[in-house]
Design a protein around this motif. Sequence first.
Motif: not given
Length: 355
Positions: A334-355
């Motif tokens: 599985f790979q994380h594709v979301g940027i906008h977090s469920s926490f308001p105002g927070k952004e996440q750009y983490e990707k799984d390098v093993y995907y």
Amino acid sequence: MRTKQVNLLITLVAVALFSFSCFCIYRITQTNNRLINCRNHILEFKENMLHLRNKTEKNSQEMMKVLNRIKYEITKRENLSGNLVAQKADILNKNETVSNTFEDLKFFFPHIRKEGRIYPDVIIGKGKTGVSFALGISTVNRGNYSYLKQTLTSVVSRMTLSEEKDSIVIVSVADSNEDYLHSVVKMITRKFKRQVRSGSLEVISIPAFLYSSMLNAKHLAEASQKLASWRIKQVLDFCILMLYAQPKAKYYLQLEDDIIAKEMYFTKITDFVGNISSNNWFFIEFSMLGFIEKPIDWLLNDIFQVKVCDTGEDLGNCIKRKKQIRIRYKPSLFQHVGIHSSFPGKEQYEKDVYY
């Protein structure tokens, strides 16, 4: 004498002819009466047939009106979700006993101790049980950003029909915003009709009373308080979803609502689980990023610590035993594709390098 005989004969002939003529008139009259009666019956039958045809046409028109009405209602329900929130389809019968599993929540959350039955609202579901895998996806409103459709499409489309039959995907709407619930139901009933009809895809909603007023981040002033409240709510969301899925399947797979799955991911999971030699495993990770959102991962670490490690024992031995019950599968499925977090105002750009 001869004349009398002749006259008598003439008289007899005349009488005979008269009798014959009367007989003929009678028979003809009788026949005419029968013809008249027959004609009347035919006219009556024709009139009845016309009446029946008119009645049939009327019934046909009424039937078409009913069918058109049903079609309209079905279309309306599909387009507008049929006010599914107001007509929550709880799969449990009124007389059916609810599992006591949810009652354990009252021990940890005092605000629900006075509540009666604790159970999620089943919005879409046919009570499917007895499968090998339950896949749980908890989702909340992220404003203008949503990854749920992409996630579900990836997860569902990359199963075979036999795998779909032996599994159930559960979407838990952990948000009090009914407009968001409507949008999720509308999207799922349109995009995933076959899975909904077969019972392989369910949608549940967590009742608002399960959330304490302390979890309402809108009334919290400090950012740290809002973050803490958000974390507590997320843990509660995951717990309720896991408890709901527990009696449905042998294995439970927790997924985020903003991921994509690899091709044949489900086949690889089932093969891997089936080939594990040890029966003592507790947890398998199919992505190195874990849940991404904390403190879910922290709580899992605490569970492993309590489950396998003794107080004061050598750390190396503890870590070794942890690896036996906490297995990591590579490469990630599985790979994380979301940027906008469920926490308001927070952004996440983490990707799984093993995907």
